[in-house]
Design a protein around this motif. Sequence first.
Motif, PDB file in Angstrom:
ATOM      1  N   ILE A 107      86.877  33.926  17.033  1.00 49.10           N
ATOM      2  CA  ILE A 107      86.767  32.901  18.071  1.00 49.10           C
ATOM      3  C   ILE A 107      86.098  33.518  19.291  1.00 49.10           C
ATOM      4  N   ALA A 108      85.033  32.901  19.774  1.00 47.46           N
ATOM      5  CA  ALA A 108      84.428  33.322  21.035  1.00 47.46           C
ATOM      6  C   ALA A 108      85.128  32.580  22.161  1.00 47.46           C
ATOM      7  N   ALA A 109      85.765  33.334  23.061  1.00 46.24           N
ATOM      8  CA  ALA A 109      86.358  32.756  24.269  1.00 46.24           C
ATOM      9  C   ALA A 109      85.353  32.995  25.389  1.00 46.24           C
ATOM     10  N   ILE A 127      84.190  30.007  15.719  1.00 43.11           N
ATOM     11  CA  ILE A 127      84.709  28.964  16.602  1.00 43.11           C
ATOM     12  C   ILE A 127      84.409  29.409  18.029  1.00 43.11           C
ATOM     13  N   ARG A 128      84.084  28.451  18.895  1.00 42.14           N
ATOM     14  CA  ARG A 128      83.824  28.778  20.297  1.00 42.14           C
ATOM     15  C   ARG A 128      84.667  27.882  21.203  1.00 42.14           C
ATOM     16  N   ILE A 129      85.347  28.519  22.157  1.00 43.54           N
ATOM     17  CA  ILE A 129      86.083  27.807  23.202  1.00 43.54           C
ATOM     18  C   ILE A 129      85.472  28.236  24.531  1.00 43.54           C
ATOM     19  N   ALA A 130      85.214  27.266  25.402  1.00 47.13           N
ATOM     20  CA  ALA A 130      84.539  27.579  26.665  1.00 47.13           C
ATOM     21  C   ALA A 130      85.434  27.307  27.854  1.00 47.13           C
ATOM     22  N   ALA A 131      85.370  28.196  28.840  1.00 51.10           N
ATOM     23  CA  ALA A 131      85.951  27.909  30.145  1.00 51.10           C
ATOM     24  C   ALA A 131      85.077  26.863  30.850  1.00 51.10           C
ATOM     25  N   ARG A 132      85.649  26.151  31.794  1.00 50.35           N
ATOM     26  CA  ARG A 132      84.868  25.127  32.502  1.00 50.35           C
ATOM     27  C   ARG A 132      83.692  25.742  33.255  1.00 50.35           C
ATOM     28  N   SER A 133      83.823  27.011  33.625  1.00 50.41           N
ATOM     29  CA  SER A 133      82.739  27.684  34.343  1.00 50.41           C
ATOM     30  C   SER A 133      81.669  28.222  33.399  1.00 50.41           C
ATOM     31  N   ALA A 134      81.868  28.083  32.100  1.00 46.64           N
ATOM     32  CA  ALA A 134      80.925  28.654  31.133  1.00 46.64           C
ATOM     33  C   ALA A 134      79.555  28.012  31.260  1.00 46.64           C
ATOM     34  N   GLY A 150      68.574  37.081  16.067  1.00 48.92           N
ATOM     35  CA  GLY A 150      69.069  36.145  15.057  1.00 48.92           C
ATOM     36  C   GLY A 150      69.455  34.783  15.576  1.00 48.92           C
ATOM     37  N   GLY A 151      69.197  34.511  16.847  1.00 48.84           N
ATOM     38  CA  GLY A 151      69.550  33.207  17.387  1.00 48.84           C
ATOM     39  C   GLY A 151      68.869  32.055  16.671  1.00 48.84           C
ATOM     40  N   ALA A 152      67.639  32.274  16.201  1.00 47.08           N
ATOM     41  CA  ALA A 152      66.914  31.218  15.491  1.00 47.08           C
ATOM     42  C   ALA A 152      67.594  30.863  14.179  1.00 47.08           C
ATOM     43  N   TRP A 153      68.442  31.750  13.683  1.00 47.45           N
ATOM     44  CA  TRP A 153      69.184  31.499  12.437  1.00 47.45           C
ATOM     45  C   TRP A 153      70.556  30.891  12.728  1.00 47.45           C
ATOM     46  N   PHE A 154      71.228  31.403  13.769  1.00 48.66           N
ATOM     47  CA  PHE A 154      72.595  30.969  14.055  1.00 48.66           C
ATOM     48  C   PHE A 154      72.667  29.684  14.868  1.00 48.66           C
ATOM     49  N   LEU A 155      71.829  29.545  15.904  1.00 46.16           N
ATOM     50  CA  LEU A 155      71.962  28.418  16.824  1.00 46.16           C
ATOM     51  C   LEU A 155      71.807  27.061  16.144  1.00 46.16           C
ATOM     52  N   PRO A 156      70.800  26.847  15.263  1.00 47.32           N
ATOM     53  CA  PRO A 156      70.701  25.539  14.605  1.00 47.32           C
ATOM     54  C   PRO A 156      71.921  25.193  13.767  1.00 47.32           C
ATOM     55  N   LYS A 157      72.607  26.196  13.247  1.00 46.93           N
ATOM     56  CA  LYS A 157      73.816  25.932  12.468  1.00 46.93           C
ATOM     57  C   LYS A 157      74.947  25.437  13.360  1.00 46.93           C
ATOM     58  N   ALA A 158      74.877  25.802  14.647  1.00 43.69           N
ATOM     59  CA  ALA A 158      75.917  25.379  15.584  1.00 43.69           C
ATOM     60  C   ALA A 158      75.626  24.015  16.196  1.00 43.69           C
ATOM     61  N   VAL A 159      74.367  23.754  16.552  1.00 47.61           N
ATOM     62  CA  VAL A 159      74.062  22.540  17.316  1.00 47.61           C
ATOM     63  C   VAL A 159      73.100  21.596  16.607  1.00 47.61           C
ATOM     64  N   ARG A 181      79.887  18.594  24.066  1.00 44.84           N
ATOM     65  CA  ARG A 181      79.288  17.342  23.604  1.00 44.84           C
ATOM     66  C   ARG A 181      78.321  17.560  22.453  1.00 44.84           C
ATOM     67  N   ILE A 182      77.577  18.680  22.475  1.00 43.00           N
ATOM     68  CA  ILE A 182      76.574  18.930  21.436  1.00 43.00           C
ATOM     69  C   ILE A 182      77.119  19.758  20.276  1.00 43.00           C
ATOM     70  N   GLY A 183      78.391  20.105  20.344  1.00 48.21           N
ATOM     71  CA  GLY A 183      79.008  20.825  19.234  1.00 48.21           C
ATOM     72  C   GLY A 183      78.870  22.332  19.298  1.00 48.21           C
ATOM     73  N   LEU A 184      78.344  22.865  20.407  1.00 48.83           N
ATOM     74  CA  LEU A 184      78.218  24.315  20.527  1.00 48.83           C
ATOM     75  C   LEU A 184      79.589  24.962  20.685  1.00 48.83           C
ATOM     76  N   VAL A 185      80.523  24.243  21.339  1.00 47.45           N
ATOM     77  CA  VAL A 185      81.895  24.735  21.450  1.00 47.45           C
ATOM     78  C   VAL A 185      82.846  23.659  20.948  1.00 47.45           C
ATOM     79  N   SER A 186      84.042  24.108  20.521  1.00 48.64           N
ATOM     80  CA  SER A 186      85.054  23.169  20.024  1.00 48.64           C
ATOM     81  C   SER A 186      85.772  22.455  21.154  1.00 48.64           C
ATOM     82  N   LYS A 187      86.002  23.170  22.251  1.00 45.66           N
ATOM     83  CA  LYS A 187      86.735  22.575  23.365  1.00 45.66           C
ATOM     84  C   LYS A 187      86.421  23.326  24.644  1.00 45.66           C
ATOM     85  N   VAL A 188      86.678  22.656  25.766  1.00 44.73           N
ATOM     86  CA  VAL A 188      86.521  23.243  27.092  1.00 44.73           C
ATOM     87  C   VAL A 188      87.884  23.213  27.763  1.00 44.73           C
ATOM     88  N   VAL A 189      88.245  24.349  28.387  1.00 46.03           N
ATOM     89  CA  VAL A 189      89.548  24.447  29.036  1.00 46.03           C
ATOM     90  C   VAL A 189      89.374  25.025  30.434  1.00 46.03           C
TER      91      VAL A 189
END
Length: 266
Positions: A107-109, A127-134, A150-159, A181-189
């Motif tokens: 999980i990326a916090a 899984i990615r969880i973001a702080a509101r300041s992220a 490798g972002g060109a390989w990973f990012l499209p799989k996320a968004v 909103r775009i699915g890059l993270v699961s939730k914002v806290v």
Amino acid sequence: MSEAVKYEQEGGVVTLTLNEPETRNALSPAIIDALVAYVAKINADLSVGCVILTGAGEGFSSGGNVKRMQDRNAAPAQKAPVDIRAYYTTGIQRIPLALHTLDAPIIAAVNGAAIGAGCDLASMCDIRIAARSAKFGESFARMGLVSGDGGAWFLPKAVGLSKAYEMTFTGDFVSGEEAARIGLVSKVVDDENLLEEAHAMAQRIAAHPVHSIRMSKRLIRDSHHVSLPVALDMAAASQALVQTTHDHKEAVQAFAEKRKPKFEGR
């Protein structure tokens, strides 16, 4: 092990903290070496049920170190293209290769900024969880670069492909709320609750039988690259393995006896 990445384990949860806040956790050789070494350590340790990746200080990771780029560009002799290629393949590209083989869920916090290779690093996690300041930015075009990690390989799989193109071509920054909103993270806290939320989720994951979780991750990861018949065969083979484990039998017995199971990682 280098203090560039802090390794802390509580129960079945390991927290890896990028620990060079003076560079906003730019992905230095020390951070690269430590992450790769810790992946190998975790893969060999069945006591680890889940991993959290976060950054010390005010940001997750700034990606590349711009000061080092300035020094490199000021040098009288530029490196040959073949040397630059080797710099990537023997350097930062070791991170995506390592994380892609990490057996435990991660999980990326994301606290603060995840920019360039830092954004890619977050997208390499399950899984990615973001702080509101992220803040996220696939910002290589701003520097006249491409994603070399490798972002060109990973990012499209996320968004998805369209949003990955948009983020890459514009270099625009994405807030935590937009990332959700775009699915890059699961939730914002809220910022102060980020690690608490990440630990709560990690503990829920780590409470399950380790072999089941690790094989499920491998199935999801590998099924995208094979045909349905091959994916089904992989699923059958994995099921044959987990059904012979002590933890599966304990789960069935505990269900029948209406009690909480006691998993042992075997």
